[in-house]
Enzyme design. Structure first.
Site, short mmCIF file in Angstrom:
data_model
loop_
_atom_site.label_atom_id
_atom_site.label_comp_id
_atom_site.label_asym_id
_atom_site.label_seq_id
_atom_site.Cartn_x
_atom_site.Cartn_y
_atom_site.Cartn_z
N GLU A 211 0.80 -1.24 0.00
CA GLU A 211 0.00 0.00 0.00
C GLU A 211 0.83 1.28 0.00
OE1 GLU A 211 -2.79 -0.35 3.20
OE2 GLU A 211 -3.93 -1.93 2.21
N GLU A 294 -5.69 -8.17 -0.97
CA GLU A 294 -6.06 -8.01 0.43
C GLU A 294 -7.49 -7.52 0.50
OE1 GLU A 294 -3.42 -6.08 3.27
OE2 GLU A 294 -5.18 -5.16 4.19
#
Length: 819
Positions: A211, A294
């Protein structure tokens, strides 16, 4: 992952979803031309006519195309979420592992994503690096290797996926901080791949930086390095972030060639219902697998409905062929922010207690009936009745074009429906097996139940579908539901001691969970023999979280501890300041604060008693300096005693000062440093203080309301309720060492339940964690077992409102003033 870009859920709650009291029909089937044969029928609660069920035709045609299924998995990492699992006793540890990985038993996970440790906090903890300093590689660091080996032993076909959240400080260090997008990082990843090989673990997939965007040239270099180092079979995933990576791949052929899989986080949104899961036109045009690399961040029970939607809808809406849940298990302490997310909850290794969440069984509806390499049948995927509000269905077929499985979810349906199947195109028209999970039920007996076997007539059959269910109909066999049960919960009793001489399963000592840095058992320094605990990270890591105070510390133990002394021997390897932590209470999201007391001691002899809060604001309560510096290379004994509101600091047997503060009444213990130095600890000990009892009413944050024993009864199971404060005996409670008692009975979560809405009652005191409560600095009262707070439902003010537990949110309806 749950970083600073995420928006936390609403701090309050005014409405509740009420669980369906009973379903009219659990599940059923119609063989063509015959009447329905329900597995179980329950009479309707009212005599109103039942609306006609809508019907959806589903043609399962083995000749129709679809993408290749890459599996359903989960993540160990992104913050210490698996840490306590390794410390569980047998047989409970093996039971938990079976529920995660054993085929035909539980979640039957097909992919395990592993954090590549970086000595830095990555949500609810820090994972140790294999290479704290450049060139010194220790392939036995951490617990991920152990977990991966356990997963592989149960399922030899499981795939492993590596991803970094942070990195040790030497990487890309030019004197002004680290640079993740550097050759150092690629070299570090190759060292990690080498360690995986030494543990006989093949890594099928490798990502970049969780991320935190991407660097195209870096990914191209990563791909070429993997090939040149003999890891050409490992597929590169980018960028474990959002869909923008697909835009750059579409515009840059070299970048596109370097990336094998587009991995995106939370394509259905973060938290919420996961009802819509789109990808982008650019992503679908690449011809690459698209993954929800995810998803989740959902409670093990309450989030199951969202997971059920997403596993199906990722493919229907966005052609994503893998769903990976964060995290794999909630094996972390209840005072951490995401303490109930995962497949199951396992936060008491000393007692062996655990609970298997609904999310396990929602996942099993796909994993126990399919395998990576199966193919979707696009013409047999979609929304029931063409309306996503009715639910969704996906169908997958085996490589031999004989077996098939259809997974149906009806999370949002408001009425019964039917699905009419027609099977053709070479697929088996023989017997099919029907399994169902009732997500409206809190009874585990209603989750993942084999309903019946059906014999199609001329390849056709019909299923009756009820709302709030997940169903799987499949020609495969071998499915099953694990039968292991956990022992009762219990607090970790004091006194407790660890001299670090008894080897733990991993290099971390039993029960200690690192929040920053890396605390490892090593040979003692300073002329002392035996083993000691050392903080191993010598420089500030490349961080993932953004907390304003990022110093190393590690915590352990039971949140219900109240009056006790924490002590340890310490040796300064260099000029630095160590900490003993006491009454460690709630941690802020992503380690952005901690309710705790700290005794800080420096090699100069300076000491202080400090308290911190969940935004890392520090207040010095007392301070001073010893008569002589403590120096480096020598061992010293330090202790922090907490007796009611008196906090006392002792160094080498001499009381150096004390303070008075009542901010924190309960909590764990820990060790730490104020910076990244490599100091050592030994002979960690916790000794109980004098129990204190406080008697009186428990008042609510709602004006004029108190916690009340219904009818002033002392019978087991008596309801605990809200009532006007009246000074009567039914409102007299005693607070002592984490328990609340009335007339000799304990405030108890009914049935040791952990799900939202579980009611509380009076019961014989038995020391269970469902009878242990930890006051929080914001006025809430958190259950030790569940990690949820004592709650007045929907902030009701009606006398007789039954109290329960619910996710802690700090609302007025969760505010309680203890006696």
């Amino acid at each position: 992952m749950r970083g600073s870009l995420r928006v936390p859920s609403s701090p309050g709650r005014t409405l509740r979803r009420v669980a369906v009291a009973a379903s009219l029909l659990l599940s059923g089937a119609l063989v063509a031309g015959q009447a329905a044969t329900p597995a179980m029928a329950v009479a309707p609660a009212a005599s109103a006519p039942t609306p006609a069920a809508s019907s959806t035709p589903i043609t399962v045609d083995g000749t129709k195309p679809g993408l290749t299924f890459d599996g359903v998995g989960a993540i160990s990492g992104g913050g210490g979420n698996s840490r306590l699992l390794v410390d569980y006793p047998e047989p409970q540890r093996s039971q938990l592992l079976d529920y995660l990985f054993k085929p035909g038993y539980g979640a039957d996970l097909q992919v395990l994503k592993l954090e590549i440790g970086g000595d830095t906090n990555s949500t609810d903890g820090a994972e140790p690096s294999i290479e704290h300093t450049k060139g010194t590689v220790d392939c036995n660091q951490g617990y991920e290797w152990w977990l991966a080996a356990q997963a592989k032993a149960r399922n030899p076909n499981i795939k492993f996926y590596g991803l970094a959240w942070g990195a040790p400080g030497w990487i890309g260090n030019t004197g002004s901080g680290g640079n993740f997008w550097s050759q150092d990082t690629i070299d570090y990843l190759m060292d990690w791949m080498g360690c995986a090989g030494k543990h006989n673990l093949g890594i099928s997939y490798l990502g970049g930086w969780n991320e935190r965007g991407y660097d195209k040239g870096w990914y191209e270099n990563l791909k070429s390095t993997l090939v040149s180092r003999g890891y050409g079979a490992t597929k590169v995933v980018a960028a474990d972030s959002d869909w923008s990576v697909a835009d750059d791949m579409a515009a840059d052929p070299a970048f596109k060639n370097a990336v094998d899989i587009v991995g995106v986080h939370y394509p259905c949104g973060y938290l919420g219902s996961f009802s819509s899961c789109p990808s982008t036109a650019n992503a679908q045009s690449l011809g690459k697998p698209l993954w929800a690399s995810e998803n989740g961040s959902e409670d093990a029970n309450d989030g199951a409905a969202s997971v059920a939607r997403a596993i199906n809808r990722d493919y229907i809406d966005g052609k994503m062929t893998s769903f990976i849940n964060w995290p794999v298990i909630a094996a972390l302490y209840p005072n951490l922010f995401f303490s109930t997310d995962g497949m199951s909850i396992a936060n008491q290794p000393w007692s062996g207690n655990y609970s298997i969440g609904k999310t396990t069984w929602v996942t099993a509806h796909t994993t126990q009936f399919t395998q990576p390499g199966w193919k979707y049948i696009d013409s047999a995927d979609g929304y029931l009745g063409g309306d996503r509000a009715n639910g969704s269905y996906v169908t997958l077929k085996s490589p031999n074009n004989r077996d098939y499985s259809t997974v149906i979810e009806t999370m949002d349906a408001t009425a019964p429906q039917t699905a009419k199947f027609s099977v053709t195109g070479g697929l088996s028209t023989g017997k099919v097996h029907l399994w169902a999970t009732n997500l409206n039920s809190t009874n585990p007996a209603d989750w993942f139940v084999h309903q019946q076997d059906l014999t199609p007539v001329n390849g056709s059959y019909t299923l009756a579908l009820q709302s709030g269910y997940v169903y799987t109909v499949s020609t495969t066999s071998g499915q099953g539901k694990g039968t292991a049960t956990a022992p009762a919960s219990a607090p970790l009793q004091l006194p407790y001691a660890d001299d670090f001489e008894t080897p733990a399963t991993t290099t971390s000592p039993k029960y200690f969970t690192d929040m920053n840095g890396a605390f490892q058992t090593v040979h003692c320094g300073g002329g002392r023999s035996g083993s000691c605990l050392r903080q191993m990270a010598p420089t500030t890591p490349i961080r993932w979280t953004d907390e304003p105070y990022g110093a190393p510390y590690t915590i352990m133990g039971d949140g219900s501890w109240s009056n006790y002394t924490v002590s340890a021997d310490t040796m300064f390897e260099q000029s630095s300041t160590i900490e003993l932590l006491g009454r460690v209470n709630q941690q802020g999201r992503n380690n952005n604060g901690l309710n705790a007391y700290h005794l800080r001691v420096s090699d100069t002899g300076a000491w202080s008693i400090v308290k911190s809060d969940t935004s890392w604001k520090f207040a010095t309560l007392a301070s001073g300096t010893t008569s002589a510096p403590l120096g480096t290379g020598h061992w010293h004994a330090v202790s922090l005693s907490m007796q009611n509101t008196t906090l006392t600091a002792t160094i080498d047997g001499v009381t150096v000062g004390s303070a008075t503060d009542g901010s924190f009444t309960n909590g764990q213990a820990g060790l730490g440093l104020t910076g990244y130095q490599t100091d050592q600890f030994d002979n960690f000990a916790l000794t109980p203080g004098t129990p204190s009892n406080h008697t009186g009413p428990i008042t609510s944050g709602l004006p004029g309301k108190c916690v009340d024993d219904n009818g002033d009864s002392a019978v087991n199971g008596t309801a605990v309720q809200l009532w006007d404060c009246n000074g009567g005996n039914s409102q007299v409670w005693t607070w002592s060492n984490g328990t609340l008692t009335h007339d000799g009975k304990c405030l108890d979560v009914t049935g040791a339940a952990t799900v939202n809405g579980s009611q509380v009652e009076l019961w014989d005191c038995n020391g269970g964690a469902n009878q242990q409560w930890t006051p929080q600095a914001d006025g809430t009262l958190k259950g030790t077992q569940s990690g949820r707070c004592l709650d007045d439902p929907a902030a009701a003010s009606t006398n007789g409102t039954r109290l329960e537990i619910w996710d802690c949110n700090g609302g007025t309806n969760q505010q309680w003033k203890l006696p």
